[in-house]
Design an enzyme around this catalytic site. Structure first.
Site, PDB file in Angstrom:
ATOM      1  N   SER A 100       0.850  -1.182   0.000  1.00  0.00           N
ATOM      2  CA  SER A 100       0.000   0.000   0.000  1.00  0.00           C
ATOM      3  C   SER A 100       0.887   1.232   0.000  1.00  0.00           C
ATOM      4  O   SER A 100       1.450   1.611   1.022  1.00  0.00           O
ATOM      5  CB  SER A 100      -0.918   0.006   1.226  1.00  0.00           C
ATOM      6  N   HIS A 105       7.598  10.000  -9.580  1.00  0.00           N
ATOM      7  CA  HIS A 105       8.934  10.332 -10.069  1.00  0.00           C
ATOM      8  C   HIS A 105       8.785  11.260 -11.270  1.00  0.00           C
ATOM      9  O   HIS A 105       7.862  11.096 -12.077  1.00  0.00           O
ATOM     10  CB  HIS A 105       9.703   9.074 -10.498  1.00  0.00           C
ATOM     11  N   CYS A 128      -4.237  -2.186  -1.056  1.00  0.00           N
ATOM     12  CA  CYS A 128      -4.860  -3.450  -0.668  1.00  0.00           C
ATOM     13  C   CYS A 128      -6.147  -3.144   0.066  1.00  0.00           C
ATOM     14  O   CYS A 128      -6.317  -2.058   0.622  1.00  0.00           O
ATOM     15  CB  CYS A 128      -3.938  -4.257   0.239  1.00  0.00           C
TER      16      CYS A 128
END
Length: 250
Positions: A100, A105, A128
């Site tokens: 999780s 980036h 999740c």
């Protein structure tokens, strides 16, 4: 949709990989370097962290930890651990934190000859349990100047009902586009590749129309002759199409 009665924790992993490309034209090598420096400063790790916090809030997740980094000469990244519960205390919840997370980036770069600059942002939202990354798409698209967008969504693993039956998908989806507003979709050319049985979904989007002035760095379109405008437009359009179709055009 009726809530499933599960045996234990819902450990289906839902991952959205989201790529945004912002295209620009800078006339000289000095201008191209200035553009990269501008983008690097504008989308620094602090700003990216704010965007990821908004994503976490949008999907109903709680932020547990943040790691952020600005790079030399350019680029930034942020990683954020999230959980469904604000104060995780059960072993099963703590164990799912590795799956999780939110990451971002940035990759600013430029063409060596034709003046085109491309700024790419990679965002991964992996969850999740019941929280889904799909509901944050409109917000993500609006957070950047999104000329080209590519998205991949995959659901992995399985969870079980109280009777022990495996569940490989706990929500309805035929296309990622189902989770993007009609207002946004109208602005883009799109195509899908969906492998429903494999629980893999892909969507690519390219802006249909644009104003050249919005793509010029340290330049004014009114000061350019028609031949120069056409050349710049061709270079910008070629860059967009190559990214959209994933291949070079001669």
């Amino acid at each position: 949709m009726q809530k499933l009665k599960l045996y234990g924790f819902n450990n289906l992993t839902k991952t959205l990989s989201f790529n945004i490309y912002d295209i620009c034209y800078a006339n000289t090598a000095k201008d191209r370097q200035s553009y990269i420096e501008y983008i690097d400063e504008y989308y620094n790790s602090e700003r990216l962290t704010r965007i990821l916090r908004d994503v976490a809030q949008d999907i109903g997740a709680h932020v547990l930890n943040i790691a952020e980094q600005d790079y030399d000469p350019q680029g930034a990244s942020v990683t954020m651990l999230i959980a469904e519960e604000e104060f995780p205390h059960k072993k099963s919840v703590v164990g799912h934190l590795d799956k999780s997370h939110l990451t971002v980036h940035t990759y600013p770069e430029s063409h060596p000859q034709n003046g085109v600059c491309t700024f790419r942002v990679d965002i991964d939202v992996s969850t999740c349990g019941e929280i889904s990354p799909l509901k944050t798409l409109d917000m993500l698209i609006g957070s950047f100047d999104s000329d080209i967008i590519t998205m991949d969504y995959r659901v992995r693993g399985f969870t079980r009902t109280e009777e022990g039956q495996k569940i490989f998908m706990d929500h309805d989806i035929m296309s990622i586009q189902d989770f993007i507003s009609e207002k946004i979709l109208k602005r883009y050319k799109t195509y899908d590749v969906n492998l429903y049985e494999e629980r893999v979904f892909h969507t690519s989007m390219m802006l249909k129309e644009y104003d050249l002035d919005n793509y010029l760095f340290n330049l004014d379109a009114d000061g350019l002759n028609e031949k120069t405008k056409k050349r710049i437009e061709r270079n910008l359009e070629r860059e967009m199409k190559e990214i959209f179709y994933g291949r070079n055009f001669e």
